[in-house]
Design an enzyme around this catalytic site. Structure first.
Site, PDB file in Angstrom:
ATOM      1  N   GLY A 423      62.699  31.076  -6.660  1.00 53.56           N
ATOM      2  CA  GLY A 423      62.034  30.045  -6.435  1.00 53.56           C
ATOM      3  C   GLY A 423      62.894  29.001  -6.176  1.00 53.56           C
ATOM      4  CG  MET A 425      71.217  28.611  -5.707  1.00 53.93           C
ATOM      5  SD  MET A 425      70.867  28.434  -7.812  1.00 53.93           S
ATOM      6  CE  MET A 425      72.928  28.040  -8.002  1.00 53.93           C
ATOM      7  CD  GLU A 459      65.895  24.653  -8.521  1.00 54.96           C
ATOM      8  OE1 GLU A 459      65.329  25.147  -8.750  1.00 54.96           O
ATOM      9  OE2 GLU A 459      67.486  24.447  -8.327  1.00 54.96           O
TER      10      GLU A 459
END
Length: 1005
Positions: A423, A425, A459
């Site tokens: 999805g 990183m 993230e």
């Protein structure tokens, strides 16, 4: 790294045969034998007629070494019975001979001498055992480690490799890397050089580090050329020195070349389709290093604890830009159309967080405090980046405030990569995303925005949890992923309350419970060593269960203690590595309650699974009992695990307000709760904030069901959803009858809230698909009628107009998609006019059932640059019932020619939902396993999804045997994966549920 938001929601064994069966072709492929390695290419998969018997996958029939030897002997064509006969013959020479006549009593001196001799012999045997590594089994000493050859492996040139562990030695640590790279996007290769400043902490003759798929041209150590050894199975290289290296700092230089990776990890090439439908190659190279792929881009100490600083230089063609973790310092013109970008020295970080990109991207930027936030995408999608930029800036401000530790870098880039498997990183300062999880077009729905916001929030949380403070080793991956998952919900609830993220978090917890109720699950913090085991840690337990236990802890602590403890933890351990106990200690230090956070939370991280709490009430006395909840308790080992459970409960006296919640700490197997007054009913696990499920005695269930039928609003919608979730789980485990489930479901006709309705539809949909796949056509039809009877009125009340509420969109989408898939009351027709974006997938799936509609959708998919729309279109294409179209889409999504290979798991998942496609998908997976594992790493989340999608709806003995035979034939290419055990266990559960409930369904539907 975010892996949970890429695919449609997934549903979430042991194989038992004795090795002593009289069968000539018994093979143990459950374990890899270290002495006699199996060549998996020699193991042929035979479908249903296979005579291959499968043993192992966790069984304890034999001593491990005996089992390895036995399996290897079989593969070498040795008869087990013959081998046993030979052993008996060999052993016969050691049988004491009996002589006739009398035997006098030995003297005391003789007995003492005899005892001494026995002691000496025993001592010698112990020396042999420990020093020579003799592994004694019932067959005697079959293997010895009497030479260095058996201790250390052979390197590629035949010399002994000086290290014998998958983990690197700790005698040498990196201090700083200078990395220079020059990718050639025309021939898909790159040149590189790395200069590593190392610190020798303990005197050693060897330096061991990681390197994978590289052609090392030259290496020097402190200016002198040195020879290196390589051991490819462990992706390690070593430098041996004649004398011990003294403590101090040295410089290791390595020059090398390599191919850009053709998979989705390492330094890989990418491409994208422009507005004309033309695929543009040679325009992009990007990185994905987590967990173990930095070693594919530069030789390094590729473990999380080996933190270091990095300086990166990138040579590129002048028509491209390059990005890395840190801001660019200078660009040098190298002539011939080449330029070199040099980036600032990084902060101290782990290798898996290093990142660099070469591409022809555009960007927009905005400043937040001392940080420049930018969003990058391909030029054709420049209009789709603004939402991500605004969202990232708001979330960055929230995290800076919440953690009391400001984001430490001067820039934060968010980059949409056209070919990207995960999805997103969390590379420090250079976060990479799938386009679907970052870009928002003008016609994107609020649900699309919820997805993008969730991934960005996840993230950004990693910039603190994972980047600033990093787990010591992958066994504590949950410290990264569980925290980032929890914080994404905390931050969105605060910053974007209109996105209704609370309901989504509840659904996530239900899915985590389903996964963790299997025997094949694992503790939150568990031992991992091999690359495949590391990959498998990226699952629902590390992410969703990790987040769930943090929610439970936060709900237990008071006065902002959770936030204070987290802030203290980040401040104390910033730029270093930690273990779970470091977090618990920080939280314990700020807690003013009579509660040991470490003691309580260790029970949730070291034990597999979660507890079932059984409630029995007699007047004002409530007996509470806990046990390990397993869907298939028959095959479980004796488990005496006890959890410290912060039990919460409400009653008919006060049930809806947050102040109604009462707490009781259950630490023992059984405890008694004394109520102050008589109550009509009790509901435990308020709003499902705790990671456990609850079972009531017959009267307890009767009272709760009666209360819901009288007035469902006596419980919150979360509590109603939790009752539905729990009773279906209890039915699947055999603790309640399905008749009891149907009793509870009677109230659902009056339900109109999103959480309980979507949970009920999910559970009933699973049963319908099982019936459908077994060709139980009559029962499947009755289930359709049952769903129509209980939800038909609510379905009719849904409009096709524009909707702004995320909660109402979610409810409408679930209802209408169910209605369309089951063809209930002809609710669904193909609409040629404007379609609300949240209903596109539902309408597209209807259109895809005709040749004309499918063709139009394929053309739309090829030319669309709106990623949410493209994603929904692909799901619709994969929902076709046409066999030839199913085969075509499977082939094209795997080879990447018409459909991006990153979408293959989604294609498999969608096709397997239909009766027409699920067996074709299963056959395709079996026949193309080698190709699939070349694209996706063994153990990765993509492989986990593919396996579960293909097998989770099997419920017959035939399919069980077929799955067992196939997975056992994989050898080291897959048979040892935890997800394989999960798949087999799920099939067995499906079989058992069907056997136990078909008659009930016949009677009650």
């Amino acid at each position: 790294m975010d892996k949970t938001l890429v695919l449609a929601p997934q549903p979430r064994n042991m194989i038992e045969n004795s090795m002593f069966e009289e069968e000539p072709d018994v093979v143990d492929l459950a374990k890899e034998s270290p002495s006699y390695p199996i060549d998996t290419d020699d193991v042929v998969y035979e479908p249903r007629s296979s005579r291959l018997l499968v043993r192992g996958l966790g069984e304890n029939d034999l001593d491990e070494d005996e089992e390895d030897y036995e399996s290897s002997a079989r593969l070498l064509g040795m008869s087990f019975m013959n081998r046993s006969s030979n052993q008996r013959s060999a052993a016969s020479s050691y049988i004491r001979q009996h002589y006739s006549g009398s035997c006098s009593m030995p003297s005391t001196k003789t007995m003492v001498v005899g005892v001494v001799v026995l002691v000496l012999v025993a001592s010698m045997l112990m020396v042999l055992y420990f020093l020579l590594g003799c592994n004694f089994t019932t067959a005697g000493c079959q293997k010895t480690n009497s030479t260095m050859d058996s201790i250390y492996p052979n390197s590629t040139n035949g010399e002994l490799f000086p290290w014998a562990d998958l983990r690197l030695p700790c005698s040498v640590h990196p201090v700083h890397y200078n990395i220079t790279l020059h990718p050639d996007l025309t021939i898909m290769t790159f040149q590189g050089s790395v200069s590593i400043l190392v610190q020798v902490l303990n005197e050693t003759k060897n330096i061991v580090l990681h390197s994978s798929d590289m052609n090392i041209i030259k290496a020097t150590f402190d200016g002198k050329e040195v020879h290196f050894l390589e051991y490819k199975p462990w992706q390690q290289i070593a430098f041996k020195f004649p004398e011990d290296l003294k403590k101090g700092q040295y410089v290791l230089n390595i020059t090398y070349t390599a191919n850009l990776s053709s998979s989705y990890d390492g330094f890989y090439n990418s491409s994208y389709v422009d507005t004309n439908g033309i695929k543009r190659y040679l325009v992009l190279a990007a990185t994905q290093f987590e967990p173990l792929a930095a070693r594919k881009a530069f030789p390094c100490f590729d473990e999380p604890a080996f933190k270091s600083t990095f300086t990166i230089k990138m040579t590129r063609e002048s028509k491209y830009i390059s990005l890395s973790n840190m801001p660019k310092v200078i660009t040098t013109d190298l002539k011939n159309g080449l330029e070199e970008d040099e980036f600032e020295k990084s902060v101290n970080m782990s290798t898996y967080l290093v990142a660099f990109i070469v591409a022809d991207f555009i960007s927009v930027s905005k400043n937040v405090s001392k940080t420049k936030v930018s969003v990058y995408a391909v030029p054709d999608k420049k209009e789709q980046v603004q939402y991500a930029l605004d969202t990232a800036c708001k979330l960055l401000e929230f995290y800076n405030s919440f953690f009391k530790n400001e984001y430490p870098l001067s820039k934060l880039d968010l980059v949409a990569i056209p070919d990207f498997l995960a999805g997103a990183m969390e590379n420090w300062g250079l976060i990479t995303f799938r386009e679907t999880t970052l870009l928002v077009g003008s016609n994107s729905s609020a649900i699309d925005k919820q997805l993008v916001t969730s991934v960005i929030a996840h993230e950004l949380a990693h910039q603190w949890f994972g980047n600033l403070v990093t787990m010591q080793w992958w066994n504590d991956l949950w410290l990264n992923e569980g925290f980032a998952t929890y914080m994404q919900y905390i931050s969105i609830e605060s910053v974007f309350p209109g996105l209704d993220i609370d309901t989504e978090f509840l659904n996530v917890r239900f899915k985590a419970l389903a996964k963790d109720a299997l025997n094949s699950s694992h503790p939150v913090s568990t031992v991992v060593s091999t690359p495949e085991q590391v990959e498998e840690m990226f699952d629902s337990v590390s992410y969703e269960k990790g987040a769930s236990i943090l929610l439970m802890l936060n709900a237990t602590l008071t006065d902002g203690e959770f936030q204070k403890g987290v802030t203290q933890y980040l401040q104390k351990y910033k730029l270093s590595n930690t273990k779970s106990e470091n977090l618990w200690n920080s939280l314990s230090q700020v807690s003013k309650q009579n509660l040991s956070v470490s003691e309580m939370m260790n029970t949730w991280t070291v034990h597999k699974g979660f507890p079932l709490v059984t409630v029995k009430r007699s007047g004002t006395q409530v007996t509470l009992t806990q046990e390990h909840f397993l869907l298939n308790a028959e095959n479980s080992t004796d488990d005496s695990s006890l959890w410290h459970i912060p039990l919460t409960y409400v009653s008919d006296k006060c049930s809806v307000l947050s102040s109604c919640k009462q707490v009781f700490h259950l630490k023992e197997k059984t405890a008694t709760l004394k109520l102050p007054d008589q109550v009509k009913w009790l509901k435990f696990n308020v709003r499902s904030d705790g990671f456990y499920i609850v079972h009531y005695d017959e009267e307890g269930w009767k009272d709760l069901i009666g209360a819901l039928k009288e007035d469902m609003n006596v419980l919150s919608c979360k509590d109603r959803a939790a009752l539905i979730n729990n009773i279906f789980a209890l039915s699947r485990s055999g603790k309640v009858s399905f008749r009891q489930v149907l009793n509870l479901m009677d109230y659902i006709r009056n339900e109109n809230e999103t959480a309980p309705v979507t949970e009920a539809l999910f559970q009933l949909g699973q049963i319908y698909r099982l019936l459908d796949k077994r060709s139980e056509l009559d029962l499947a039809s009755r289930m359709t009628s049952y769903i129509e009877d209980h939800f038909g009125s609510l379905m009719e009340n849904q409009s096709w107009d524009l909707e702004t509420s995320v909660s109402k969109m979610t409810l409408r989408s679930a209802l209408l998609e169910m209605a369309c898939s089951l063809n209930i009351r002809n609710f669904c027709v193909v609409i040629d006019s404007w379609i609300p974006s949240d209903l596109m997938r539902t309408v597209f799936k209807v259109a895809a059932q005709t040749d004309e509609g499918w063709g139009k959708l394929l053309d739309m998919y090829k030319h669309s640059i709106n990623d949410p729309e493209k994603h929904k279109t692909l799901e619709a294409l994969a929902s076709t019932q046409d066999v030839w179209k199913i085969i075509w889409i499977l082939q094209k999504s795997l080879d990447g020619s018409e459909i991006q290979t990153q979408e293959f798991p989604l294609v498999i998942n969608t096709i397997c939902k239909s009766f027409a496609g699920y067996l074709y998908a299963w056959d395709f997976v079996k026949e193309n396993w080698d190709k699939i594992t070349q694209k996706f790493s063994v153990g990765s989340f993509a492989i986990q999804s593919i396996i579960m999608s293909a097998t989770s709806q099997f419920s017959t003995k035939t399919h069980l045997v077929e799955a067992q035979n196939f997975f056992s034939s994989l050898g080291t290419k897959g048979s040892q994966m935890r997800i394989v055990q999960e798949a087999i266990e799920t099939i067995k559960l499906n079989m058992r549920w069907m056997e136990n409930n078909l008659n009930t369904l016949q009677s009650w539907l």
